[in-house]
Design a protein around this motif. Structure first.
Motif, PDB file in Angstrom:
ATOM      1  N   SER A  87     -10.481  -4.452  -6.033  1.00 58.51           N
ATOM      2  CA  SER A  87      -9.823  -5.755  -6.161  1.00 58.51           C
ATOM      3  C   SER A  87      -8.321  -5.706  -5.896  1.00 58.51           C
ATOM      4  CB  SER A  87     -10.109  -6.366  -7.539  1.00 58.51           C
ATOM      5  OG  SER A  87      -9.954  -5.389  -8.521  1.00 58.51           O
ATOM      6  N   PHE A  88      -7.713  -4.507  -5.881  1.00 61.78           N
ATOM      7  CA  PHE A  88      -6.272  -4.406  -5.606  1.00 61.78           C
ATOM      8  C   PHE A  88      -5.991  -4.237  -4.119  1.00 61.78           C
ATOM      9  CE2 PHE A  88      -8.003  -0.237  -6.443  1.00 61.78           C
ATOM     10  CZ  PHE A  88      -7.632   0.450  -5.291  1.00 61.78           C
ATOM     11  N   CYS A  89      -7.031  -4.119  -3.312  1.00 60.14           N
ATOM     12  CA  CYS A  89      -6.830  -3.706  -1.917  1.00 60.14           C
ATOM     13  C   CYS A  89      -6.592  -4.912  -1.020  1.00 60.14           C
ATOM     14  CB  CYS A  89      -8.047  -2.914  -1.447  1.00 60.14           C
ATOM     15  SG  CYS A  89      -7.876  -2.277   0.220  1.00 60.14           S
ATOM     16  N   ILE A 155      -3.574  18.713   9.594  1.00 61.89           N
ATOM     17  CA  ILE A 155      -4.390  17.512   9.334  1.00 61.89           C
ATOM     18  C   ILE A 155      -4.530  17.333   7.826  1.00 61.89           C
ATOM     19  CG2 ILE A 155      -6.608  16.366   9.696  1.00 61.89           C
ATOM     20  CD1 ILE A 155      -7.024  18.131  12.175  1.00 61.89           C
ATOM     21  N   LYS A 156      -3.870  16.308   7.313  1.00 61.42           N
ATOM     22  CA  LYS A 156      -4.025  15.936   5.887  1.00 61.42           C
ATOM     23  C   LYS A 156      -4.887  14.683   5.896  1.00 61.42           C
ATOM     24  CE  LYS A 156      -0.798  13.741   3.524  1.00 61.42           C
ATOM     25  NZ  LYS A 156       0.491  13.443   2.904  1.00 61.42           N
ATOM     26  N   ALA A 157      -6.134  14.819   5.456  1.00 65.57           N
ATOM     27  CA  ALA A 157      -7.037  13.691   5.687  1.00 65.57           C
ATOM     28  C   ALA A 157      -8.106  13.554   4.625  1.00 65.57           C
ATOM     29  CB  ALA A 157      -7.711  13.858   7.052  1.00 65.57           C
ATOM     30  N   PRO A 190      -5.033  14.240   1.068  1.00 65.80           N
ATOM     31  CA  PRO A 190      -4.040  13.359   0.450  1.00 65.80           C
ATOM     32  C   PRO A 190      -4.490  12.966  -0.955  1.00 65.80           C
ATOM     33  CG  PRO A 190      -5.328  12.133   2.072  1.00 65.80           C
ATOM     34  CD  PRO A 190      -5.843  13.552   2.093  1.00 65.80           C
ATOM     35  N   GLY A 191      -3.634  12.261  -1.658  1.00 69.92           N
ATOM     36  CA  GLY A 191      -3.899  12.017  -3.086  1.00 69.92           C
ATOM     37  C   GLY A 191      -4.618  10.724  -3.415  1.00 69.92           C
ATOM     38  N   GLY A 192      -5.029   9.977  -2.394  1.00 72.87           N
ATOM     39  CA  GLY A 192      -5.553   8.629  -2.637  1.00 72.87           C
ATOM     40  C   GLY A 192      -6.890   8.575  -3.340  1.00 72.87           C
ATOM     41  N   GLY A 193      -7.241   7.349  -3.733  1.00 70.32           N
ATOM     42  CA  GLY A 193      -8.542   7.104  -4.364  1.00 70.32           C
ATOM     43  C   GLY A 193      -8.586   7.435  -5.837  1.00 70.32           C
ATOM     44  N   ALA A 194      -7.495   7.949  -6.378  1.00 67.48           N
ATOM     45  CA  ALA A 194      -7.494   8.315  -7.803  1.00 67.48           C
ATOM     46  C   ALA A 194      -7.404   7.055  -8.668  1.00 67.48           C
ATOM     47  CB  ALA A 194      -6.340   9.258  -8.102  1.00 67.48           C
ATOM     48  N   GLU A 195      -6.626   6.096  -8.211  1.00 63.95           N
ATOM     49  CA  GLU A 195      -6.413   4.824  -8.923  1.00 63.95           C
ATOM     50  C   GLU A 195      -6.068   5.098 -10.377  1.00 63.95           C
ATOM     51  OE1 GLU A 195      -6.200   3.681  -6.298  1.00 63.95           O
ATOM     52  OE2 GLU A 195      -7.925   3.917  -5.040  1.00 63.95           O
ATOM     53  N   ILE A 196      -6.988   4.731 -11.296  1.00 62.08           N
ATOM     54  CA  ILE A 196      -6.787   5.064 -12.718  1.00 62.08           C
ATOM     55  C   ILE A 196      -8.093   5.669 -13.188  1.00 62.08           C
ATOM     56  CG2 ILE A 196      -6.875   3.833 -14.948  1.00 62.08           C
ATOM     57  CD1 ILE A 196      -4.018   4.358 -14.330  1.00 62.08           C
ATOM     58  N   ILE A 304       7.159  15.649  -7.456  1.00 62.70           N
ATOM     59  CA  ILE A 304       6.839  14.239  -7.711  1.00 62.70           C
ATOM     60  C   ILE A 304       7.376  13.459  -6.507  1.00 62.70           C
ATOM     61  CG2 ILE A 304       7.115  12.235  -9.245  1.00 62.70           C
ATOM     62  CD1 ILE A 304       5.785  14.515 -10.770  1.00 62.70           C
ATOM     63  N   LYS A 305       6.458  12.768  -5.865  1.00 61.53           N
ATOM     64  CA  LYS A 305       6.839  12.088  -4.617  1.00 61.53           C
ATOM     65  C   LYS A 305       7.088  10.591  -4.825  1.00 61.53           C
ATOM     66  CE  LYS A 305       4.486  13.019  -0.695  1.00 61.53           C
ATOM     67  NZ  LYS A 305       3.451  12.899   0.383  1.00 61.53           N
ATOM     68  N   ALA A 306       8.210  10.122  -4.301  1.00 57.79           N
ATOM     69  CA  ALA A 306       8.481   8.682  -4.240  1.00 57.79           C
ATOM     70  C   ALA A 306       8.107   8.252  -2.825  1.00 57.79           C
ATOM     71  CB  ALA A 306       9.955   8.404  -4.500  1.00 57.79           C
ATOM     72  N   ILE A 337      -1.283  -0.078   4.944  1.00 49.98           N
ATOM     73  CA  ILE A 337      -1.813  -0.274   3.590  1.00 49.98           C
ATOM     74  C   ILE A 337      -0.817  -1.043   2.728  1.00 49.98           C
ATOM     75  CG2 ILE A 337      -2.624   0.887   1.486  1.00 49.98           C
ATOM     76  CD1 ILE A 337      -3.655   3.157   3.160  1.00 49.98           C
ATOM     77  N   TYR A 338       0.459  -0.671   2.816  1.00 51.23           N
ATOM     78  CA  TYR A 338       1.426  -1.288   1.915  1.00 51.23           C
ATOM     79  C   TYR A 338       2.075  -2.525   2.473  1.00 51.23           C
ATOM     80  CZ  TYR A 338       0.413   2.408  -1.044  1.00 51.23           C
ATOM     81  OH  TYR A 338      -0.287   3.229  -1.851  1.00 51.23           O
ATOM     82  N   SER A 339       2.285  -2.559   3.787  1.00 52.64           N
ATOM     83  CA  SER A 339       2.895  -3.772   4.334  1.00 52.64           C
ATOM     84  C   SER A 339       1.942  -4.945   4.092  1.00 52.64           C
ATOM     85  CB  SER A 339       3.219  -3.604   5.819  1.00 52.64           C
ATOM     86  OG  SER A 339       2.129  -3.064   6.507  1.00 52.64           O
TER      87      SER A 339
HETATM   88  O1  V47 Z   1      -5.914   5.075  -2.973  1.00 52.94           O
HETATM   89  C1  V47 Z   1      -4.188   0.423  -1.950  1.00 52.94           C
HETATM   90  C2  V47 Z   1      -3.333   2.636  -2.848  1.00 52.94           C
HETATM   91  C3  V47 Z   1      -3.851   4.565  -1.800  1.00 52.94           C
HETATM   92  C4  V47 Z   1      -2.754  -0.930  -2.890  1.00 52.94           C
HETATM   93  O2  V47 Z   1      -1.105  12.240  -0.500  1.00 52.94           O
HETATM   94  C5  V47 Z   1      -2.421   0.384  -3.205  1.00 52.94           C
HETATM   95  O3  V47 Z   1       0.793  12.308   0.525  1.00 52.94           O
HETATM   96  C6  V47 Z   1      -0.628  -0.354  -4.426  1.00 52.94           C
HETATM   97  O4  V47 Z   1      -3.094   7.710  -1.379  1.00 52.94           O
HETATM   98  N1  V47 Z   1      -0.919  -1.659  -4.177  1.00 52.94           N
HETATM   99  C7  V47 Z   1      -3.879   5.255  -0.454  1.00 52.94           C
HETATM  100  N2  V47 Z   1      -1.358   0.676  -3.981  1.00 52.94           N
HETATM  101  C8  V47 Z   1      -2.520   5.838  -0.081  1.00 52.94           C
HETATM  102  C9  V47 Z   1      -2.310   7.233  -0.612  1.00 52.94           C
HETATM  103  C10 V47 Z   1      -1.139   8.035  -0.188  1.00 52.94           C
HETATM  104  C11 V47 Z   1      -0.028   7.424   0.354  1.00 52.94           C
HETATM  105  C12 V47 Z   1       1.043   8.213   0.756  1.00 52.94           C
HETATM  106  C13 V47 Z   1       1.015   9.575   0.643  1.00 52.94           C
HETATM  107  C14 V47 Z   1      -0.115  10.189   0.117  1.00 52.94           C
HETATM  108  C15 V47 Z   1      -0.159  11.670   0.039  1.00 52.94           C
HETATM  109  C16 V47 Z   1      -1.199   9.419  -0.311  1.00 52.94           C
HETATM  110  O5  V47 Z   1      -3.103   3.378  -1.685  1.00 52.94           O
HETATM  111  C17 V47 Z   1      -5.158   4.097  -2.373  1.00 52.94           C
HETATM  112  C18 V47 Z   1      -4.667   3.101  -3.406  1.00 52.94           C
HETATM  113  O6  V47 Z   1      -4.402   3.739  -4.631  1.00 52.94           O
HETATM  114  N3  V47 Z   1      -3.323   1.186  -2.632  1.00 52.94           N
HETATM  115  N4  V47 Z   1      -3.847  -0.884  -2.092  1.00 52.94           N
HETATM  116  C19 V47 Z   1      -1.960  -1.987  -3.422  1.00 52.94           C
HETATM  117  N5  V47 Z   1      -2.245  -3.262  -3.210  1.00 52.94           N
END
Ligand code: V47
Ligand code: SF4
Length: 382
Positions: A87-89, A155-157, A190-196, A304-306, A337-339
């Motif tokens: 729902s946040f996507c 390849i970070k994928a 990469p670190g995605g999909g962790a959410e909470i 810790i990445k910003a 994803i973010y834009s």
């Molecule tokens: O898992 C999706 C997030 C992630 C929204 O590992 C949102 O270096 C905020 O994981 N508001 C994918 N967040 C991106 C990601 C990432 C990005 C940059 C670097 C690395 C790395 C990993 O983006 C998703 C989700 O948690 N996401 N929609 C949103 N509306």
């Protein structure tokens, strides 16, 4: 450059009028001791921004001196169509609306890779939606072709969300599937999909996709193969401070076991054009507080990445005094994803010089790294 930790900031914190609880936490952190779950929650609830910044900065400089890391990277999002409906996507389109999205072929992705032939990029970051066509064969073929064309490109994928789906479809265990992808050229995850990680919140915002246990298990197996990955946390939506600390606690425990995580990346929930648009975004102050607590709590994470494309370059710059030491990379306007979710950076792209200038402007030392944090160029003397 070596920073000497003067006792100045510690004496200032310990002698200030902070409560006994906070003073005890500060003492622990200065002594290099780990703080507890309850102490993490106390930081969120009771500490002032100044207190958090001072303590997080102490940890940050102890671990990474004055350095701020970045890399030369670009993203490829093979599809924005997805079988899931978090729902946040703001980015994905359901499979029934696939005409509104894109689904790239291996050839189309290779054409993007080749556009970077003359550029000094070191990493391609590949992640996106989940669709049946982009299966194990698709990624094996893609990674092999990338490596054949450009062996030195890291390849970070793929996150456990994609991997869990792909392996299940191929009837392979996580270990078997990861072995196939590693042999094809996968370098790190990469670190995605962790959410909470909390189940109730996860079910509400990301129901149906890989569970917390599956996410952690895929990273654990990957680390066991001698490989590295990142971890994210999506914060600032319907979670509580306890949920955030619970999330970090699970990562801290896995990191104790494997030491395979490179960086922790807090991702601020952005609310444009998604099903959670009614949930207000948190303030920049909350972003800085969150970075600081993460830096203090995750004592076994080196970085810790910003992620500047998500948080915006100004907040990313500010965060360098609140615990962060990495800004991700040049990105070259290759991620949506973010834009699409309303981030300040509508076309994220920074040159090396711009990144170096941003870092120098806050008195830090820019360092170009590769994906695994090997130093490529130290800009302190240049
Ligand atoms: O898992 C999706 C997030 C992630 C929204 O590992 C949102 O270096 C905020 O994981 N508001 C994918 N967040 C991106 C990601 C990432 C990005 C940059 C670097 C690395 C790395 C990993 O983006 C998703 C989700 O948690 N996401 N929609 C949103 N509306
Ligand atoms: Fe699909 Fe990922 Fe968006 Fe969830 S966050 S809908 S898994 S693309």
């Amino acid at each position: 450059m070596n920073i000497t930790h003067s006792s100045h900031s510690s004496t200032t914190l310990l002698n200030s009028g902070v409560s006994g609880n906070l003073k005890a936490i500060a003492q622990k952190v200065y002594a290099g001791e780990r703080i507890t779950f309850e102490e993490g929650v106390t930081l969120y609830k009771e500490a002032s921004l100044g207190f958090l910044g001072t303590l997080a900065n102490f940890v940050r400089e102890k671990k990474n001196n004055n350095y701020v890391y970045f890399n030369h990277n670009f993203h490829i999002e093979p599809t924005n169509i997805c079988v899931y409906a978090c729902s946040f996507c703001s980015y994905s389109r359901l499979i029934k609306h696939r005409e509104q999205g894109w689904e790239l072929t291996v050839e189309q992705i290779m054409a993007i890779i080749k556009k970077y032939d003359e550029q000094a990029v070191t990493e391609v970051h590949i992640t996106g939606g989940v669709v049946p066509k982009q299966d194990l064969n698709f990624y094996t073929e893609l990674f092999s072709q990338i490596k054949k064309h450009r062996p030195d490109l890291h390849i970070k994928a793929l996150t456990p969300v994609e991997l869990h789906y792909i392996f299940k479809k191929s009837k392979l265990s996580y270990a078997e599937g990861l072995k196939v992808l590693k042999e094809a050229g996968l370098g790190s995850m990469p670190g995605g999909g962790a959410e909470i990680f909390d189940k109730d919140i996860r079910d509400k915002i990301a129901g149906g996709k890989c569970s917390t246990e599956e996410w952690l298990s895929i990273h654990e197996i990957w680390h066991g193969m001698g490989c590295h990955s990142n971890a994210t946390m999506l914060y600032g939506h319907i979670e509580t401070f306890e949920h955030r600390i619970d999330h970090m606690e699970r990562l801290r425990q896995l990191q104790d076991k494997t030491k395979g995580f490179n960086a922790f990346i807090p991702l601020k929930f952005r609310n444009k054009e998604n099903e959670m648009a009614h949930v207000p975004e948190v303030s920049v102050i909350e972003d800085l507080r969150n970075y600081a607590v993460a830096r203090i709590y995750l004592d076994n994470f080196q970085h810790i990445k910003a992620y500047w494309a998500m948080i915006g370059r100004n907040t990313a710059q500010l965060s360098l005094n609140f615990g962060t030491d990495d800004l991700d990379g040049t990105i070259d306007d290759t991620t949506k994803i973010y834009s699409m979710a309303g981030a300040e950076e509508q076309s994220p792209k920074l040159s090396t010089q711009e990144l170096v200038d941003l870092i120098r402007a806050v008195g830090r030392t820019p360092v170009e790294r590769d994906t695994l944090y090997n130093i490529i160029k130290d800009h302190s003397t240049i």
